[in-house]
Design a protein around this motif. Structure first.
Motif, PDB file in Angstrom:
ATOM      1  N   LEU A  12       0.818  -1.201   0.000  1.00 37.45           N
ATOM      2  CA  LEU A  12       0.000   0.000   0.000  1.00 37.45           C
ATOM      3  C   LEU A  12       0.861   1.263   0.000  1.00 37.45           C
ATOM      4  CD1 LEU A  12      -2.911   1.087   0.188  1.00 37.45           C
ATOM      5  CD2 LEU A  12      -2.700   0.975   2.683  1.00 37.45           C
ATOM      6  N   SER A  13       2.072   1.158   0.504  1.00 37.91           N
ATOM      7  CA  SER A  13       2.974   2.310   0.530  1.00 37.91           C
ATOM      8  C   SER A  13       3.307   2.791  -0.876  1.00 37.91           C
ATOM      9  CB  SER A  13       4.263   1.958   1.279  1.00 37.91           C
ATOM     10  OG  SER A  13       4.000   1.652   2.630  1.00 37.91           O
ATOM     11  N   VAL A  14       3.413   1.871  -1.832  1.00 38.24           N
ATOM     12  CA  VAL A  14       3.707   2.246  -3.220  1.00 38.24           C
ATOM     13  C   VAL A  14       2.559   3.081  -3.780  1.00 38.24           C
ATOM     14  CG1 VAL A  14       4.137   1.375  -5.543  1.00 38.24           C
ATOM     15  CG2 VAL A  14       5.126   0.198  -3.564  1.00 38.24           C
ATOM     16  N   PHE A  15       1.335   2.630  -3.538  1.00 38.18           N
ATOM     17  CA  PHE A  15       0.162   3.371  -4.011  1.00 38.18           C
ATOM     18  C   PHE A  15       0.102   4.751  -3.373  1.00 38.18           C
ATOM     19  CE2 PHE A  15      -4.328   4.484  -3.244  1.00 38.18           C
ATOM     20  CZ  PHE A  15      -4.728   4.693  -4.548  1.00 38.18           C
ATOM     21  N   LEU A  16       0.368   4.812  -2.062  1.00 37.17           N
ATOM     22  CA  LEU A  16       0.348   6.099  -1.366  1.00 37.17           C
ATOM     23  C   LEU A  16       1.429   7.037  -1.897  1.00 37.17           C
ATOM     24  CD1 LEU A  16      -0.297   4.984   2.335  1.00 37.17           C
ATOM     25  CD2 LEU A  16      -1.905   6.083   0.761  1.00 37.17           C
ATOM     26  N   ARG A  17       2.587   6.477  -2.237  1.00 33.24           N
ATOM     27  CA  ARG A  17       3.656   7.335  -2.754  1.00 33.24           C
ATOM     28  C   ARG A  17       3.284   7.892  -4.131  1.00 33.24           C
ATOM     29  NH1 ARG A  17       9.199   7.658  -4.773  1.00 33.24           N
ATOM     30  NH2 ARG A  17      10.249   9.174  -3.444  1.00 33.24           N
ATOM     31  N   TYR A  18       2.600   7.107  -4.947  1.00 28.07           N
ATOM     32  CA  TYR A  18       2.120   7.627  -6.224  1.00 28.07           C
ATOM     33  C   TYR A  18       1.179   8.820  -5.995  1.00 28.07           C
ATOM     34  CZ  TYR A  18       4.022   3.835  -9.085  1.00 28.07           C
ATOM     35  OH  TYR A  18       4.855   2.965  -9.739  1.00 28.07           O
ATOM     36  N   LEU A  19       0.266   8.668  -5.026  1.00 32.03           N
ATOM     37  CA  LEU A  19      -0.664   9.753  -4.727  1.00 32.03           C
ATOM     38  C   LEU A  19       0.058  10.984  -4.209  1.00 32.03           C
ATOM     39  CD1 LEU A  19      -3.664   7.916  -2.998  1.00 32.03           C
ATOM     40  CD2 LEU A  19      -3.545   8.821  -5.318  1.00 32.03           C
ATOM     41  N   VAL A  20       1.018  10.779  -3.316  1.00 37.62           N
ATOM     42  CA  VAL A  20       1.762  11.898  -2.747  1.00 37.62           C
ATOM     43  C   VAL A  20       2.619  12.568  -3.814  1.00 37.62           C
ATOM     44  CG1 VAL A  20       3.529  12.543  -1.063  1.00 37.62           C
ATOM     45  CG2 VAL A  20       1.723  10.957  -0.417  1.00 37.62           C
ATOM     46  N   ASN A  21       3.204  11.782  -4.710  1.00 36.24           N
ATOM     47  CA  ASN A  21       3.975  12.362  -5.811  1.00 36.24           C
ATOM     48  C   ASN A  21       3.088  13.219  -6.715  1.00 36.24           C
ATOM     49  OD1 ASN A  21       6.471  11.341  -5.109  1.00 36.24           O
ATOM     50  ND2 ASN A  21       6.292   9.519  -6.377  1.00 36.24           N
ATOM     51  N   PHE A  22       1.892  12.714  -6.994  1.00 39.92           N
ATOM     52  CA  PHE A  22       0.940  13.488  -7.800  1.00 39.92           C
ATOM     53  C   PHE A  22       0.598  14.793  -7.091  1.00 39.92           C
ATOM     54  CE2 PHE A  22      -3.482  14.650  -8.699  1.00 39.92           C
ATOM     55  CZ  PHE A  22      -3.414  14.859 -10.069  1.00 39.92           C
ATOM     56  N   LEU A  23       0.370  14.713  -5.777  1.00 36.58           N
ATOM     57  CA  LEU A  23       0.070  15.904  -5.001  1.00 36.58           C
ATOM     58  C   LEU A  23       1.252  16.866  -4.996  1.00 36.58           C
ATOM     59  CD1 LEU A  23      -1.830  17.407  -3.056  1.00 36.58           C
ATOM     60  CD2 LEU A  23      -0.829  16.074  -1.184  1.00 36.58           C
ATOM     61  N   TRP A  24       2.459  16.319  -4.883  1.00 41.51           N
ATOM     62  CA  TRP A  24       3.676  17.143  -4.849  1.00 41.51           C
ATOM     63  C   TRP A  24       3.837  17.949  -6.131  1.00 41.51           C
ATOM     64  CZ3 TRP A  24       7.444  19.422  -2.328  1.00 41.51           C
ATOM     65  CH2 TRP A  24       8.667  19.682  -2.958  1.00 41.51           C
ATOM     66  N   TYR A  25       3.755  17.260  -7.276  1.00 43.25           N
ATOM     67  CA  TYR A  25       3.944  17.958  -8.550  1.00 43.25           C
ATOM     68  C   TYR A  25       2.775  18.893  -8.860  1.00 43.25           C
ATOM     69  CZ  TYR A  25       7.909  14.885  -9.333  1.00 43.25           C
ATOM     70  OH  TYR A  25       9.119  14.234  -9.210  1.00 43.25           O
ATOM     71  N   SER A  26       1.571  18.520  -8.415  1.00 46.29           N
ATOM     72  CA  SER A  26       0.424  19.414  -8.601  1.00 46.29           C
ATOM     73  C   SER A  26       0.614  20.700  -7.811  1.00 46.29           C
ATOM     74  CB  SER A  26      -0.875  18.730  -8.165  1.00 46.29           C
ATOM     75  OG  SER A  26      -1.126  17.580  -8.949  1.00 46.29           O
ATOM     76  N   GLN A  27       1.118  20.575  -6.594  1.00 46.36           N
ATOM     77  CA  GLN A  27       1.378  21.754  -5.773  1.00 46.36           C
ATOM     78  C   GLN A  27       2.435  22.650  -6.419  1.00 46.36           C
ATOM     79  OE1 GLN A  27       2.456  19.967  -2.023  1.00 46.36           O
ATOM     80  NE2 GLN A  27       0.393  20.126  -1.215  1.00 46.36           N
ATOM     81  N   LEU A  28       3.493  22.029  -6.940  1.00 44.48           N
ATOM     82  CA  LEU A  28       4.538  22.825  -7.590  1.00 44.48           C
ATOM     83  C   LEU A  28       3.988  23.591  -8.786  1.00 44.48           C
ATOM     84  CD1 LEU A  28       7.621  20.398  -7.543  1.00 44.48           C
ATOM     85  CD2 LEU A  28       7.222  22.402  -6.101  1.00 44.48           C
ATOM     86  N   ILE A  29       3.137  22.927  -9.578  1.00 44.22           N
ATOM     87  CA  ILE A  29       2.558  23.578 -10.754  1.00 44.22           C
ATOM     88  C   ILE A  29       1.655  24.735 -10.331  1.00 44.22           C
ATOM     89  CG2 ILE A  29       0.963  23.267 -12.690  1.00 44.22           C
ATOM     90  CD1 ILE A  29       2.062  20.399 -12.938  1.00 44.22           C
TER      91      ILE A  29
END
Length: 205
Positions: A12-29
């Motif tokens: 489940l950590s892999v799935f959560l990291r995908y979500l957090v990465n998406f959130l990270w790059y969305s925030q940067l944009i």
């Protein structure tokens, strides 16, 4: 029923990291677009600002209902979004830039730390001293965030009240981040105990 893996490569950590990465790059944009818009506004003769506000409750009386059983009704609001146009004013520009940085910086920092923590989860090695520092840092930032935002809100409310005398803008503190900050610090102590247990176990072996 298949057991859910919370740590490791297929967990489940892999799935959560995908979500957090998406959130990270969305925030940067989003932050990047806001800063670009802010810089563009510096060269514009007038600017448009949009900001969430709270104010002393305004009541609109006598909202008529078609249901005869409803004897009376009213609309009461205490918050909304203030949208206003102004000439290029460095006071307003500085206030808005500071507000964006106060809001965006903690979210970016927390998301960055969570990405690092989840990376160690995927490596099946969560009890690290670096994770302990990251979790404590997240807790401290969560606790400081509403305090700093409240202090900024005092200046911002004064600015609005000096320009929009008809409304009485107020400054409220959100206590939920304080609660989550305390909870995060408690979790950091659990990690500290886990690290100590792991180090003692390694010494025993």
């Amino acid at each position: 029923m298949k057991k859910v893996n919370y740590l490791g490569q297929k967990s489940l950590s892999v799935f959560l990291r995908y979500l957090v990465n998406f959130l990270w790059y969305s925030q940067l944009i989003i932050v990047g677009l806001i800063l670009i818009k802010f810089l563009a506004n510096l060269f514009s003769p007038e600017n448009t600002f949009s900001w969430p506000v709270s104010f002393v409750a305004k009541v609109q009386e006598d909202i008529v209902s078609q249901n005869p059983n409803i004897l009376g009704s009213k609309i009461q609001v205490a918050e909304g979004t203030l949208l206003f146009d102004t000439m290029n004013d460095w006071h307003a520009n500085a206030m808005m830039l500071l507000g964006v940085l106060i809001i965006a910086a903690p979210f970016l920092a927390i998301t960055f730390q969570v990405r690092k923590i989840l990376k160690s989860f995927i490596s099946n090695d969560p009890f690290l001293k670096s994770n302990l520092r990251r979790i404590r840092l997240i807790g401290i930032m969560l606790m400081l965030y509403p305090i700093v935002l409240y202090i900024f809100g005092i200046g911002y409310s004064n600015y609005l009240n000096s320009n929009f005398g008809e409304y009485d803008f107020v400054n409220n503190m959100d206590f939920w981040p304080l609660f989550f900050g305390l909870f995060t610090l408690v979790i950091s102590e659990v990690f500290r105990l886990g690290i100590e247990y792991r180090e003692d176990n390694n010494l025993t072996i």
